[in-house]
Each structure stands twice: as C-alpha cells, then as structure tokens.
Design a protein around this motif. Structure first.
Motif, PDB file in Angstrom:
ATOM      1  N   CYS A   3       0.609  -0.793  -0.160  1.00  0.00           N
ATOM      2  CA  CYS A   3       0.269   0.077   0.012  1.00  0.00           C
ATOM      3  C   CYS A   3       1.175   1.556   0.280  1.00  0.00           C
ATOM      4  O   CYS A   3       2.246   1.275  -0.409  1.00  0.00           O
ATOM      5  N   ASP A   4       0.111   2.622   0.254  1.00  0.00           N
ATOM      6  CA  ASP A   4       1.094   3.698   0.131  1.00  0.00           C
ATOM      7  C   ASP A   4       1.935   4.221   0.990  1.00  0.00           C
ATOM      8  O   ASP A   4       1.102   3.612   2.329  1.00  0.00           O
ATOM      9  N   VAL A   5       2.885   4.761   1.149  1.00  0.00           N
ATOM     10  CA  VAL A   5       3.945   4.511   2.815  1.00  0.00           C
ATOM     11  C   VAL A   5       4.419   5.955   2.282  1.00  0.00           C
ATOM     12  O   VAL A   5       4.964   6.522   1.740  1.00  0.00           O
ATOM     13  N   GLY A   6       3.714   6.849   3.605  1.00  0.00           N
ATOM     14  CA  GLY A   6       4.947   8.258   3.759  1.00  0.00           C
ATOM     15  C   GLY A   6       5.434   7.802   4.521  1.00  0.00           C
ATOM     16  O   GLY A   6       5.185   7.478   5.554  1.00  0.00           O
ATOM     17  N   LEU A   7       6.708   8.350   5.417  1.00  0.00           N
ATOM     18  CA  LEU A   7       7.381   8.107   6.158  1.00  0.00           C
ATOM     19  C   LEU A   7       7.773   9.240   6.911  1.00  0.00           C
ATOM     20  O   LEU A   7       8.415  10.937   6.327  1.00  0.00           O
ATOM     21  N   PHE A   8       7.910   9.624   7.980  1.00  0.00           N
ATOM     22  CA  PHE A   8       8.242  10.644   8.660  1.00  0.00           C
ATOM     23  C   PHE A   8       9.425  11.096   8.987  1.00  0.00           C
ATOM     24  O   PHE A   8      10.612   9.303   9.493  1.00  0.00           O
ATOM     25  N   VAL A   9      10.484  11.652   9.338  1.00  0.00           N
ATOM     26  CA  VAL A   9      11.625  12.538   9.784  1.00  0.00           C
ATOM     27  C   VAL A   9      11.989  12.388  11.265  1.00  0.00           C
ATOM     28  O   VAL A   9      10.729  12.554  11.293  1.00  0.00           O
ATOM     29  N   GLY A  10      12.623  11.558  12.164  1.00  0.00           N
ATOM     30  CA  GLY A  10      12.314  12.201  13.193  1.00  0.00           C
ATOM     31  C   GLY A  10      14.146  12.578  14.236  1.00  0.00           C
ATOM     32  O   GLY A  10      14.955  12.906  13.336  1.00  0.00           O
ATOM     33  N   ALA A  11      13.856  13.660  15.101  1.00  0.00           N
ATOM     34  CA  ALA A  11      14.238  14.542  15.843  1.00  0.00           C
ATOM     35  C   ALA A  11      14.782  12.977  16.900  1.00  0.00           C
ATOM     36  O   ALA A  11      14.079  12.519  17.563  1.00  0.00           O
ATOM     37  N   SER A  61       8.137  11.807  25.505  1.00  0.00           N
ATOM     38  CA  SER A  61       7.403  11.116  26.485  1.00  0.00           C
ATOM     39  C   SER A  61       7.671  10.096  26.376  1.00  0.00           C
ATOM     40  O   SER A  61       8.325   9.501  25.440  1.00  0.00           O
ATOM     41  N   GLU A  62       7.843   9.709  27.427  1.00  0.00           N
ATOM     42  CA  GLU A  62       8.844   7.710  27.151  1.00  0.00           C
ATOM     43  C   GLU A  62       8.777   7.430  26.303  1.00  0.00           C
ATOM     44  O   GLU A  62       6.873   7.107  25.945  1.00  0.00           O
ATOM     45  N   THR A  63       8.984   6.248  26.181  1.00  0.00           N
ATOM     46  CA  THR A  63       8.323   5.014  24.450  1.00  0.00           C
ATOM     47  C   THR A  63       9.179   4.019  24.198  1.00  0.00           C
ATOM     48  O   THR A  63      10.757   3.998  25.005  1.00  0.00           O
ATOM     49  N   PHE A  64       9.401   3.456  23.060  1.00  0.00           N
ATOM     50  CA  PHE A  64       9.865   2.488  22.387  1.00  0.00           C
ATOM     51  C   PHE A  64      11.023   3.179  21.924  1.00  0.00           C
ATOM     52  O   PHE A  64      11.414   3.867  20.649  1.00  0.00           O
ATOM     53  N   GLY A  65      12.026   2.650  22.067  1.00  0.00           N
ATOM     54  CA  GLY A  65      13.949   3.293  21.402  1.00  0.00           C
ATOM     55  C   GLY A  65      14.051   4.215  21.968  1.00  0.00           C
ATOM     56  O   GLY A  65      14.026   5.038  22.773  1.00  0.00           O
ATOM     57  N   SER A  66      15.278   4.977  21.243  1.00  0.00           N
ATOM     58  CA  SER A  66      15.960   6.288  21.777  1.00  0.00           C
ATOM     59  C   SER A  66      16.346   7.635  21.855  1.00  0.00           C
ATOM     60  O   SER A  66      16.281   8.591  21.873  1.00  0.00           O
ATOM     61  N   LEU A  67      14.885   7.918  20.923  1.00  0.00           N
ATOM     62  CA  LEU A  67      14.879   9.239  19.733  1.00  0.00           C
ATOM     63  C   LEU A  67      13.868  10.226  20.797  1.00  0.00           C
ATOM     64  O   LEU A  67      13.512  11.543  20.416  1.00  0.00           O
ATOM     65  N   ARG A  68      14.379  10.145  22.025  1.00  0.00           N
ATOM     66  CA  ARG A  68      12.803  10.740  23.387  1.00  0.00           C
ATOM     67  C   ARG A  68      14.265  12.638  23.302  1.00  0.00           C
ATOM     68  O   ARG A  68      15.441  12.955  23.671  1.00  0.00           O
ATOM     69  N   ILE A  69      13.226  13.555  23.292  1.00  0.00           N
ATOM     70  CA  ILE A  69      14.468  14.712  23.550  1.00  0.00           C
ATOM     71  C   ILE A  69      13.273  15.451  24.973  1.00  0.00           C
ATOM     72  O   ILE A  69      12.744  15.711  25.064  1.00  0.00           O
ATOM     73  N   GLU A  70      14.566  15.513  25.459  1.00  0.00           N
ATOM     74  CA  GLU A  70      14.247  15.947  26.932  1.00  0.00           C
ATOM     75  C   GLU A  70      14.441  16.874  27.335  1.00  0.00           C
ATOM     76  O   GLU A  70      13.827  17.761  29.206  1.00  0.00           O
TER      77      GLU A  70
END
Ligand code: DOR
Ligand code: ZN
Length: 380
Positions: A71-79, A107-116
């Motif tokens: 199906c069609d996919v859009g991709l987010f970039v992440g900080a 906020s708390e999430t899966f993975g290491s992308l959190r900005i605090e």
C-alpha cells in the motif's frame, strides 16, 4: 451479504520497523496487514534502527518501502538526541520535503529518540518554522511544502509543545491523546485558534485500566491505557479528535512475555472493525469515521488522492477478532475475543484488486512511497 463500500483508509501512525527490527514487522508484512484492515495509506514512524534522522537514512528507508510495500507509504523524519542539535537539524532539514512530517518524542517511548530538554525542543520548532518560510506547508496546491510537527507529548509536555507551536506558528499534530486533561487542553488551544490537530488510537478509545488485569503486558503501551473517565473524555470530545490512527506498534509475543516487555500493540488490522462496531452501536456515525480515517489525515498531511481505490466490507455477519487471523508478523491483537461487525472482504487500489477474502494479491513494491520525487526512490 450487506456490503459497505468505503474509500481506502489512511492510518497516519504506524511503526513498520524496517530497517532494524524486521523480525517484528517489515514493509511487506506491515502493509499487507494494512490492506487486510482496509488501509491503503500508512504513515511510518522514524524510531527504526538506524532512526530516520538523516538524508541517507530516509533514502534507504524509501528504497526498502519502494521495493516491498503493497500500500502507499509516507515516512516521518525524526529528531534524535544523540548529536549536537545543529547536526541534528542539518541532518533532516534538507530532506524535510520528502517526509510526511517531523516526529518528536518528548515522552517515554520505545527506542532512543526522546528529546528531554528545552534547548533542542526550541531549536526544532525554530528551524522547522524557518524551513516552512522557504517551502510553505504541504497542501494540495503546494505539494512540495513540508508537513506538520507531530509530537508524542503526554501530560505537562503537551503544554510545552502547544506553547512552542503557538510561538512559532508551526502546525502541531498531537499523536495518541489518552487523558481527559490532554483532550481538554487541546480543545482550549483550538478554541484560541492555535494550529493544532490531534489523534486517538482504537486502544485508548475501546480499552481502559480496567482491561489491564486480563491483558497483562498485551495491554502495555505508551501512553498507557487510561482510566474509564479519561476514555469517557475522549468520547465526549469527539469533535476535538481530528484523526483515528492505530499506533500499530508490533512486538513479538515472546518479547511481550519476557522480563522486559517493550510497550506497544499491533492495530492496523483491527481499527476498521472496531470503529464499524461502534457505528453499529450508535456511538459514532459512518461520516465521523470517514472524516477521521480519510479526509482529515489527507488534509493534515497533504496526502495525494488515490484514484479508483475502494474497500468493501461485510457489515452483516458478526465475528470474533482472533490472534490467528492477524497477518502482521507478531500475529496477535489486544482485542482477541471481541465480537465485532465489519469484515474487510475486498480492497481495490488504483483499479487493481489487491486484497480479497484474507489473501493479499498485490505484488511487493506495488505501493507508492509518497513525496520521494526529489530523491528518486518513487517507482510511480
Ligand atoms: O506503545 C508504544 N510503542 N508507544 C510508543 O511511543 C512507541 C511504540 C513503539 O514503537 O513500539
Ligand atoms: Zn507510535
């Protein structure tokens, strides 16, 4: 059989896990599961390995999706929080137009992308606003504009993000709202004219803290399931909820049963039957479902129309959601055992039959990767 015909749904919040975690899901399995759920466009989150935070990572992810998606996919970039902030923005800003938006985890999430910290947060909003001054925001008339900032911001962090959006006039999309305090603050922000939109997941609409004892870790995700009063607040404020999106966050059952279970639940296959069951029960109208699963996500992210794309659903025969019927790699759902109406029978994407009676008929790579024209990964 009473058949309902719907447009292809958009799930504006999924984690397809590729690259890095393809034992949990990949672009083929995740988009195949999407078709089984009547979803013909998904927006994929950046907390993969590597994170989608640089031009190379975005190009590599787009190439994987172009080869495998049905199906069609859009991709987010992440900080990301692992580099000095100047390098971070240098990383994704040049390719901001090839992303559906910028995702920030505060906020708390899966993975290491959190900005605090406020420093990087401030820089992220300021640079996104500067980029928008060059490109504009994406609309049907301005397809090469940039998308909104989407934030995972719970509790007090929500107020911080609303304020930054206001100060920089950056469109802000709040993902998976779960609490009364949050939806009421977003309502206030909208009443004051802030450029803010938000979404809720089926698990926060149809499950609560009362389900945690029987679900165990299958009921653990971020945000956590909220109280029945929080759930009631989401329903009372339906007019404030722009989008229903799943936060499809596949993890294997072995992981969920381990000593350190990761948060998250699959969802892309079960959203439509759950919503159509709510329509059947008089909690929602079909128009409200289509607005939140098609019209609003298309408007908020500036997504292109899909011609000749339809979903046919049997709305006559009730059935029971079951782990064994799930096409996603983990093969389980927190809604197993629930009686629903609304079985997806057939999906047509751009005039081609891509799903019928439990079988995915589309070839890997037949889905389109959105917004990639300038980096050459779109197969058309
Ligand atoms: O439950 C969650 N799972 N919440 C998140 O924020 C991330 C997601 C995941 O990627 O597994
Ligand atoms: Zn998510």
């Amino acid at each position: 059989m009473t058949t309902l015909q719907l447009p292809g749904l958009i799930d504006a919040h999924v984690h397809l896990r590729e690259p890095g975690y393809t034992y949990k899901e990949d672009f083929y399995s995740g988009t195949a599961a999407a078709l089984a759920g009547g979803v013909t466009t998904v927006l994929d989150m950046p907390n993969t390995q590597p994170p989608t935070a640089t031009p190379d990572a975005l190009a590599a992810k787009a190439a994987l999706a172009a080869a495998k998606a049905v199906c069609d996919v859009g991709l987010f970039v992440g900080a990301v929080n692992t580099m000095p902030i100047q390098h971070v923005t240098d990383g994704y800003l040049p390719v901001a137009q090839q992303a559906c938006g910028l995702k920030i985890y505060v906020s708390e999430t899966f993975g290491s992308l959190r900005i605090e910290e406020l420093g990087p947060m401030h820089a992220l909003f300021r640079t996104w606003a500067e980029k928008a001054a060059e490109t504009g925001y994406r609309t049907p008339e301005n397809p090469s504009g940039i998308g909104p900032i989407a934030v995972h911001a719970e509790d007090m962090m929500l107020a911080v993000c609303l304020n930054l959006s206001h100060l920089y006039d950056v469109p802000l999309h709040i993902v998976h709202v779960s609490r009364r305090s949050e939806i009421e603050l977003i309502r206030r922000a909208k009443e004051r004219g802030l450029p803010v939109t938000c979404e809720a997941t089926p698990h926060h609409l149809f499950l609560s803290t009362e389900d945690v004892s029987h679900l165990g870790t299958r009921g653990d995700m971020r945000p956590k399931l909220a109280t029945p009063d929080d759930v009631a607040a989401l329903w009372e404020n339906l007019h404030v909820l722009d989008i229903f999106a799943t936060d499809h966050a596949p993890h294997t059952l072995t992981e969920k049963q381990s000593d350190a279970p990761p948060p998250g639940v699959p969802g892309v296959e079960t959203m439509l039957p759950l919503l159509l069951t709510a329509v059947d029960e008089g909690k929602l109208t079909l128009e409200q479902v289509i607005e939140r699963c098609v019209t609003a996500p298309r408007r908020i992210y500036g997504l292109p129309q899909q011609a000749d794309t339809t979903v046919q659903v049997d709305i006559e025969k009730p059935y029971t959601l079951a782990d064994a019927a799930q096409l996603c790699k983990p093969g389980w759902t927190p809604f197993a055992g629930r009686r629903v109406v609304g079985r997806v029978e057939r999906v047509t994407l751009r005039g081609r039959l891509v799903y019928e009676a439990g079988k995915v008929l589309a070839e890997p790579g037949s889905g389109q990767v959105l917004f990639q024209q300038k980096i050459g990964a779109n197969r058309g």
